[in-house]
Design a protein around this motif. Structure first.
Motif, PDB file in Angstrom:
ATOM      1  N   GLY A 267       0.824  -1.196   0.000  1.00 19.86           N
ATOM      2  CA  GLY A 267       0.000   0.000   0.000  1.00 19.86           C
ATOM      3  C   GLY A 267       0.860   1.249   0.000  1.00 19.86           C
ATOM      4  N   ASP A 268       0.302   2.316  -0.517  1.00 20.16           N
ATOM      5  CA  ASP A 268       1.064   3.564  -0.604  1.00 20.16           C
ATOM      6  C   ASP A 268       1.444   4.093   0.774  1.00 20.16           C
ATOM      7  N   ASP A 269       0.518   4.013   1.739  1.00 18.82           N
ATOM      8  CA  ASP A 269       0.800   4.552   3.067  1.00 18.82           C
ATOM      9  C   ASP A 269       1.933   3.777   3.744  1.00 18.82           C
ATOM     10  N   VAL A 270       1.886   2.462   3.656  1.00 12.45           N
ATOM     11  CA  VAL A 270       2.937   1.656   4.274  1.00 12.45           C
ATOM     12  C   VAL A 270       4.269   1.897   3.589  1.00 12.45           C
ATOM     13  N   ALA A 271       4.262   1.961   2.249  1.00 11.67           N
ATOM     14  CA  ALA A 271       5.508   2.201   1.524  1.00 11.67           C
ATOM     15  C   ALA A 271       6.106   3.552   1.888  1.00 11.67           C
ATOM     16  N   ALA A 272       5.247   4.579   2.017  1.00  9.44           N
ATOM     17  CA  ALA A 272       5.745   5.899   2.398  1.00  9.44           C
ATOM     18  C   ALA A 272       6.300   5.888   3.821  1.00  9.44           C
ATOM     19  N   SER A 273       5.650   5.145   4.727  1.00 10.20           N
ATOM     20  CA  SER A 273       6.149   5.068   6.101  1.00 10.20           C
ATOM     21  C   SER A 273       7.477   4.324   6.193  1.00 10.20           C
ATOM     22  N   LEU A 274       7.761   3.478   5.214  1.00  8.39           N
ATOM     23  CA  LEU A 274       9.047   2.778   5.170  1.00  8.39           C
ATOM     24  C   LEU A 274      10.138   3.594   4.489  1.00  8.39           C
ATOM     25  N   GLY A 275       9.822   4.835   4.132  1.00 16.09           N
ATOM     26  CA  GLY A 275      10.820   5.735   3.568  1.00 16.09           C
ATOM     27  C   GLY A 275      10.896   5.732   2.059  1.00 16.09           C
ATOM     28  N   ARG A 276       9.910   5.120   1.388  1.00 16.46           N
ATOM     29  CA  ARG A 276       9.923   5.079  -0.068  1.00 16.46           C
ATOM     30  C   ARG A 276       9.344   6.379  -0.628  1.00 16.46           C
TER      31      ARG A 276
END
Length: 379
Positions: A267-276
């Motif tokens: 998901g976009d939110d999880v990927a963004a939270s992982l620094g992507r």
């Protein structure tokens, strides 16, 4: 137990007979790295057998090598295998040596490069959009490149690959943007079926205009009719070396995206939270798909279904981990394209059926079955 109450005896017996708790899964790892069904990471269960991903990779390499040898040995003209082997290791100025080195070897190398490009392009598109119907040939990318190429060759009169390949890249990029804009209109936003329908509509529109432009010049029409069916024949080693840098850059960009695509699958939110950085990931993916598809279309024509069928087949046996899926797709897509090319040379002897036609014949039933699934969920 001396001095123990009945309740303590029951508790002690229960604790001794209770099975050990399963080990906790590593939730910080990408989905493709988590053990499934109690198997260690990197191994998949197929029926009663455990299949390792390195074994799948080795098997794909072996199959690709076998099909390369068959592509060189088998053709519309029957040549004994021992003579083909002597031509590969001996002088090239003989009749058979000319056939092998000037026709069959470039054709095989082109099948390798174009198949790998289409397989990687389809896998990256499916991962970026989480759309199981994503494919360069179905979402208008190949048609956009073909349309721009026809304008460059038929209208502008360009004959050099370095001149018209940039038109292919531009056409592929514009068609991609148009399909995603059209697929996002209406209620519900983008869905797999809406994107597929938008891609088919854009493809038909561009193909009709391309054919209309080709009617202006009979020579261009003859060239277009041969090229538009998707053929591996007629290219020499010089053309392949000219397009190789574009394919290499696109492949490096696509393969380097694998860890980021694993995070994006959460998901976009999880990927963004992982620094992507999501915009950078999508931009890199679009550039990779444009380079791979534009270069492949420039030399082999618009070949459809290869980028759709192969990633699904690989995902079924290797799992969703992009670090394995992308290399396997780059190896197995050339296998499908070379097999289609070999079949086209054999079934219509002494004539030939272009590889793009055979690939479409093999991939169309798969596409129909995929669309008719009751629940076509996003990836």
């Amino acid at each position: 137990m001396v001095g123990a109450t009945p309740q303590q005896v029951v508790i002690n017996v229960t604790e001794k007979t209770r099975p050990p708790a399963p080990a906790a899964a590593d939730l910080t790892a990408p989905p493709g790295d988590r053990p499934r069904s109690g198997l260690p990471a990197g191994r998949l269960k197929a029926g009663r057998f455990q299949v390792g991903r390195p074994a799948l990779l080795a098997g794909a390499l072996g199959l690709l090598g076998l099909l390369c040898l068959l592509s060189i040995a088998v053709g519309s003209r029957q040549i004994p295998l021992d003579q083909v082997l002597r031509a590969l290791t001996g002088p090239r100025d003989t009749e058979i040596g000319t056939i092998v080195w000037d026709a069959r070897v470039p054709r095989t190398v082109l099948g390798l490069l174009a198949g790998a490009a289409l397989g990687l392009g389809g896998a990256v598109m499916q991962a970026l959009t989480r759309n199981p119907l994503a494919d360069p040939g179905l979402l208008g990318v190949s048609a956009g490149a073909a349309f721009a190429l026809m304008l460059a060759v038929g209208v502008a009169g360009m004959t050099s690959l370095y001149g018209y390949v940039w038109f292919a890249f531009a056409g592929a990029l514009v068609a991609t943007v148009a399909v995603y804009v059209l697929g996002g209109l209406g209620r519900g936003g983008q869905t797999p079926v809406k994107l597929a329908l938008a891609g088919i509509a854009v493809t038909f529109l561009l193909e009709s205009v391309t054919r209309g432009v080709s009617l202006i010049d009979p020579q261009v029409l003859n060239r277009y009719r041969f090229w538009a069916s998707g053929s591996l024949a007629g290219q020499n080693s010089t053309t392949i070396m000219q397009v190789l840098p574009f394919l290499a850059v696109g492949a490096v960009l696509a393969l380097s995206l694998a860890p980021a695509l694993n995070n994006l699958a959460l998901g976009d939110d999880v990927a963004a939270s992982l620094g992507r950085r999501l915009r950078l990931i999508r931009l890199q993916g679009v550039v990779a798909v444009t380079l791979l598809t534009g270069a492949a279309v420039a030399v082999a024509g618009p070949i459809v279904f290869v980028g759709l069928v192969v990633p699904h087949a690989v995902r079924a046996v290797s799992g969703p981990d992009q670090r394995w899926l992308l290399p396997l797709a780059a190896l197995l897509a050339p296998c499908l394209l070379l097999a289609a090319d070999i079949a086209g040379r054999v079934v219509a002897r002494p004539e030939e059926i272009d590889a793009g036609i055979v690939a479409a014949f093999l991939g169309a039933p798969f596409f129909i079955a995929l669309v008719r699934r009751r629940r076509l969920a996003e990836l």
